[in-house]
Design a protein around this motif. Structure first.
Motif, PDB file in Angstrom:
ATOM      1  N   LEU A 147     -15.474   2.917   4.229  1.00  0.00           N
ATOM      2  CA  LEU A 147     -14.784   2.428   3.246  1.00  0.00           C
ATOM      3  C   LEU A 147     -13.269   2.445   2.853  1.00  0.00           C
ATOM      4  N   ALA A 148     -12.688   3.438   3.586  1.00  0.00           N
ATOM      5  CA  ALA A 148     -11.129   3.656   3.882  1.00  0.00           C
ATOM      6  C   ALA A 148     -10.542   2.715   4.570  1.00  0.00           C
ATOM      7  N   VAL A 149     -11.369   2.089   5.617  1.00  0.00           N
ATOM      8  CA  VAL A 149     -10.787   1.121   6.391  1.00  0.00           C
ATOM      9  C   VAL A 149     -10.804  -0.086   5.936  1.00  0.00           C
ATOM     10  N   ALA A 150     -11.934  -0.562   4.917  1.00  0.00           N
ATOM     11  CA  ALA A 150     -12.270  -1.741   4.333  1.00  0.00           C
ATOM     12  C   ALA A 150     -11.183  -1.853   3.339  1.00  0.00           C
ATOM     13  N   LYS A 151     -10.994  -0.653   2.422  1.00  0.00           N
ATOM     14  CA  LYS A 151      -9.640  -0.742   1.526  1.00  0.00           C
ATOM     15  C   LYS A 151      -8.435  -1.037   2.065  1.00  0.00           C
ATOM     16  N   GLN A 152      -8.157  -0.469   3.118  1.00  0.00           N
ATOM     17  CA  GLN A 152      -6.880  -1.075   3.893  1.00  0.00           C
ATOM     18  C   GLN A 152      -6.831  -2.379   4.315  1.00  0.00           C
ATOM     19  N   ASN A 153      -8.043  -2.884   4.548  1.00  0.00           N
ATOM     20  CA  ASN A 153      -8.176  -4.531   5.088  1.00  0.00           C
ATOM     21  C   ASN A 153      -8.042  -5.356   3.980  1.00  0.00           C
ATOM     22  N   SER A 154      -8.668  -4.610   2.663  1.00  0.00           N
ATOM     23  CA  SER A 154      -8.243  -5.580   1.519  1.00  0.00           C
ATOM     24  C   SER A 154      -7.036  -5.666   1.034  1.00  0.00           C
ATOM     25  N   GLU A 155      -6.262  -4.465   1.164  1.00  0.00           N
ATOM     26  CA  GLU A 155      -4.782  -4.489   0.730  1.00  0.00           C
ATOM     27  C   GLU A 155      -4.067  -5.354   1.734  1.00  0.00           C
ATOM     28  N   GLU A 156      -4.113  -5.286   3.005  1.00  0.00           N
ATOM     29  CA  GLU A 156      -3.161  -6.116   3.893  1.00  0.00           C
ATOM     30  C   GLU A 156      -3.496  -7.304   3.873  1.00  0.00           C
ATOM     31  N   LEU A 157      -4.790  -7.869   3.651  1.00  0.00           N
ATOM     32  CA  LEU A 157      -5.088  -9.072   3.501  1.00  0.00           C
ATOM     33  C   LEU A 157      -5.050  -9.858   2.197  1.00  0.00           C
TER      34      LEU A 157
END
Length: 277
Positions: A147-157
């Motif tokens: 989820l930490a990775v997913a949240k980072q992807n969500s923010e960056e994209l």
């Protein structure tokens, strides 16, 4: 080190592990991500000279079987690059077909309520949010690290998604209903490990990959049960499935829903199940 030097090293070091086509694909992926070189004409320009920090380490990891996506920390999916690591699956082209199927069925301006069950890197819900900008998108996963990775992807994209830490196999109620429930849950049986490449077995999270031989449809039953209480009238479930269990997966969903459609992927394998009442 020129582009040609890098290319030569890749061929020399990897020729006993991969065929020439795979080496070329790995090389291009590496150059594009590490050096941000997309234009193919630059690949043969010996005037370009680079210093790549950690190049020998990267090459050694490739020789050990580590996926190139984990080494560079990015995987391409649909039209975007997503961060990935040892806690997330590397997105597959087959999963893109799941997204295509959904995108073809709905108007892009609809305010859909969507949830992804077992999100990993977040590639499915984030891509759906990019396609359907007015949608309200949520996603769950058992792994806080994923989820930490997913949240980072969500923010960056720039694709807002509501991420929830939750074990899909436990009973829970989100007090919300959805127009689309999508899932690419674990579906590879233990007996299939013998046919898998070591770069998957050794480097990708088994929690997101494998199910027991005795109950391979465990997660799909939970998706079906979740849909009974969380699917809006007229809503649909879309799941990526094990190509060897298409008939069995379809029959299981037919115990819960009136309409179950089995879709084949571009290679002709049973790959996606579409479900609705």
């Amino acid at each position: 080190m020129t582009i040609q030097d890098i290319h030569n090293r890749f061929i020399e070091e990897l020729q006993n592990l991969y065929d020439s086509t795979e080496i070329q694909a790995i090389f291009r992926y590496y150059i594009e991500i590490r050096l941000n070189i997309i234009d193919s004409y630059l690949f043969n320009d010996d005037k370009l000279d680079f210093e790549i920090k950690g190049f020998d380490s990267d090459l050694n990891q490739l020789k050990e079987g580590k996926p190139i996506q984990q080494i560079v920390g990015r995987a391409f999916f649909y039209d975007y690059f997503f961060r990935v690591n040892e806690y997330t699956l590397i997105p597959r082209p087959e999963t893109e077909e799941l997204i295509y199927l959904i995108s073809e069925q709905y108007n892009k301006e609809l305010e859909l309520n969507v949830i992804d069950l077992g999100t990993g890197s977040g590639c499915i819900p984030i891509t759906i949010k990019k396609i359907f900008p007015r949608a309200n998108v949520s996603a769950i996963d058992i792994s806080n690290e994923a989820l930490a990775v997913a949240k980072q992807n969500s923010e960056e994209l720039n694709a807002p998604v509501n991420f929830i830490q939750q074990d899909l196999l436990l009973e829970f109620d989100l007090n919300q209903k959805f127009d689309i429930i999508v899932s690419n849950p674990p579906y590879i049986r233990e007996l299939e490990k013998a046919d898998m490449h070591k770069n998957v077995l050794n480097y990708e999270p088994h929690l997101a990959l494998f199910v027991t031989n005795e109950d391979p449809l465990l997660f799909y039953r939970r998706v079906a049960e979740f849909g009974l209480s969380h699917l809006n009238t007229g809503g649909k479930i879309f799941c990526e499935i094990n190509q060897y269990l298409g008939k069995e997966t379809k029959e299981m969903f037919q115990q819960f829903y009136k309409n179950v459609i089995l879709h084949q992927d571009i290679s002709g394998n049973d790959r996606i199940i579409e479900v609705y009442n």
